[in-house]
Design a protein around this motif. Structure first.
Motif, mmCIF file in Angstrom:
data_model
loop_
_atom_site.group_PDB
_atom_site.id
_atom_site.type_symbol
_atom_site.label_atom_id
_atom_site.label_comp_id
_atom_site.label_asym_id
_atom_site.label_seq_id
_atom_site.Cartn_x
_atom_site.Cartn_y
_atom_site.Cartn_z
ATOM 1 N N TYR A 168 58.056 24.506 24.186
ATOM 2 C CA TYR A 168 58.416 24.897 22.823
ATOM 3 C C TYR A 168 58.637 26.408 22.684
ATOM 4 C CZ TYR A 168 53.313 25.690 22.454
ATOM 5 O OH TYR A 168 52.023 26.103 22.668
ATOM 6 N N THR A 179 42.991 15.201 24.995
ATOM 7 C CA THR A 179 43.246 15.787 23.672
ATOM 8 C C THR A 179 42.629 14.982 22.534
ATOM 9 O OG1 THR A 179 45.306 14.574 23.362
ATOM 10 C CG2 THR A 179 45.445 16.682 24.526
ATOM 11 N N LYS A 192 46.966 29.143 23.138
ATOM 12 C CA LYS A 192 46.476 30.374 22.514
ATOM 13 C C LYS A 192 45.116 30.767 23.085
ATOM 14 C CE LYS A 192 45.045 32.126 17.959
ATOM 15 N NZ LYS A 192 44.905 31.763 16.521
ATOM 16 N N TYR A 245 54.759 15.377 22.460
ATOM 17 C CA TYR A 245 55.085 16.136 21.247
ATOM 18 C C TYR A 245 54.187 15.795 20.063
ATOM 19 C CZ TYR A 245 59.135 17.716 23.809
ATOM 20 O OH TYR A 245 59.942 18.287 24.755
ATOM 21 N N THR A 246 53.582 14.626 20.082
ATOM 22 C CA THR A 246 52.652 14.295 18.998
ATOM 23 C C THR A 246 51.386 15.148 19.068
ATOM 24 O OG1 THR A 246 51.675 12.517 20.322
ATOM 25 C CG2 THR A 246 53.470 11.916 18.832
ATOM 26 N N ASN A 247 51.156 15.781 20.211
ATOM 27 C CA ASN A 247 49.980 16.637 20.396
ATOM 28 C C ASN A 247 50.354 18.119 20.421
ATOM 29 O OD1 ASN A 247 49.370 14.117 22.729
ATOM 30 N ND2 ASN A 247 48.163 14.288 20.853
ATOM 31 N N GLU A 248 51.485 18.458 19.804
ATOM 32 C CA GLU A 248 51.975 19.838 19.898
ATOM 33 C C GLU A 248 51.014 20.842 19.261
ATOM 34 O OE1 GLU A 248 55.885 22.461 18.574
ATOM 35 O OE2 GLU A 248 56.131 20.360 19.196
ATOM 36 N N GLU A 249 50.405 20.488 18.140
ATOM 37 C CA GLU A 249 49.485 21.427 17.493
ATOM 38 C C GLU A 249 48.273 21.703 18.380
ATOM 39 O OE1 GLU A 249 50.088 23.247 14.812
ATOM 40 O OE2 GLU A 249 52.066 22.299 14.956
ATOM 41 N N PHE A 250 47.745 20.650 18.998
ATOM 42 C CA PHE A 250 46.642 20.834 19.946
ATOM 43 C C PHE A 250 47.094 21.739 21.088
ATOM 44 C CE2 PHE A 250 44.276 19.979 23.761
ATOM 45 C CZ PHE A 250 42.962 19.782 23.346
ATOM 46 N N CYS A 251 48.295 21.478 21.594
ATOM 47 C CA CYS A 251 48.828 22.261 22.712
ATOM 48 C C CYS A 251 48.925 23.740 22.343
ATOM 49 C CB CYS A 251 50.199 21.718 23.116
ATOM 50 S SG CYS A 251 50.949 22.577 24.510
ATOM 51 N N LYS A 252 49.440 24.027 21.159
ATOM 52 C CA LYS A 252 49.594 25.427 20.736
ATOM 53 C C LYS A 252 48.245 26.130 20.665
ATOM 54 C CE LYS A 252 53.935 24.922 18.186
ATOM 55 N NZ LYS A 252 54.603 24.946 16.864
ATOM 56 N N GLU A 253 47.253 25.444 20.127
ATOM 57 C CA GLU A 253 45.918 26.035 20.020
ATOM 58 C C GLU A 253 45.300 26.230 21.404
ATOM 59 O OE1 GLU A 253 42.777 27.790 18.086
ATOM 60 O OE2 GLU A 253 44.704 27.140 17.251
#
Length: 283
Positions: free
Chosen positions: A188, A250, A174, A163-171
């Protein structure tokens, strides 16, 4: 020092066996819950698990037999409306140890052979807020299901990340969707954070034709990720040998900070970190 870790873990295991014989579950100032908590931490190392479980009688691990029988003697604390809190804590860490054991197919079979253990685990898995029990039951079910009862797999990508890498995951997700039409399952988008989310995650791991692991230092520090990755590996035989599991780093200059992660992902295809996530997704 690997030898020190192994010796300490062995001593903890021996102390557990002495402590659980006492009515108050204490020995030399230690409560069983404290020893199990420390042993649970040690069990995040693959080599510790294999060392502790290697002693066998008639091809069965004496340690697995010990942990299952200990659980059967203590699990009532989970059902007691006014439990002894230390005893309840002991069961909590005992379940975490059993979960880690159940993540290895070669050890899971012995757990399954204990019919009483399976019955109790199945019963507890139907109770709310029993995430570790649900995970053990998922591992058991996976082995028990016959090929005829398994769902026919369709193409799907499962994303495992911390979860600490959620922003990377979302990008990353995408960018993946710009390049392919295969459905992507990521928690998520599908699950609210709750104690029971594993029952949604595990079927999607099982049905995924491709699993992408977004590894990081934080991923390696997470016991939950160890358990999730172990489950992914245990289901990986049904996926393409070369493309069924892909590792994506990541962070720059990533190195495996935990032996369990290195052991489980050894030899798997890896995409190295770049500043351009779109380029990483293309690879």
């Amino acid at each position: 020092d690997k030898k020190l870790v192994l010796d300490t873990s062995q001593n903890l295991y021996q102390l557990c066996m002495k402590t659980d014989q006492r009515d108050d579950l204490t020995f030399e100032g230690y409560h069983l819950s404290e020893l199990l908590e420390l042993l649970d931490r040690a069990f995040t190392n693959t080599y510790v698990i294999k060392h502790i479980l290697e002693d066998k009688i008639n091809e069965k691990s004496t340690a697995i037999q010990y942990f299952t029988e200990l659980f059967l003697s203590l699990y009532g604390a989970l059902l007691d409306p006014e439990p002894d809190e230390l005893e309840k804590r002991a069961v909590k860490y005992l379940l975490r140890i059993l979960l880690q054991i159940s993540s290895y197919p070669e050890y899971l079979k012995q757990l399954i052979d204990n019919n009483q253990f399976c019955i109790i685990i199945e019963s507890l898995a139907n109770c709310p807020k029993r995430d570790d029990v649900k995970r053990i039951w998922c591992n058991i079910q996976q082995i028990m299901l016959t090929n005829e009862r398994k769902k026919e797999m369709s193409s799907k990508i499962y994303i495992s990340y911390d979860y600490t890498n959620e922003e990377f995951c979302k990008e990353f997700v995408k960018e993946l969707r710009k390049r392919m039409t295969i459905p992507i399952w990521v928690d998520y988008e599908n699950v609210d954070l709750s104690d029971d989310m594993w029952e949604y995650i595990s079927p999607n791991i099982e049905s995924a034709t491709v699993v992408i692991i977004l590894v990081s230092t934080a991923y390696g520090e997470s016991t939950d990720k160890f358990q999730e990755l172990s489950y992914i590996i245990s289901t990986n035989k049904s996926r393409d040998e070369n493309k069924g599991l892909i590792v994506v780093t990541t962070e720059p200059n990533f190195t495996f900070n935990r032996s369990w992660m290195k052991d489980l992902l050894h030899g798997k295809p890896m995409v190295s970190y770049e500043n351009n996530i779109g380029h990483m997704a293309w690879n």
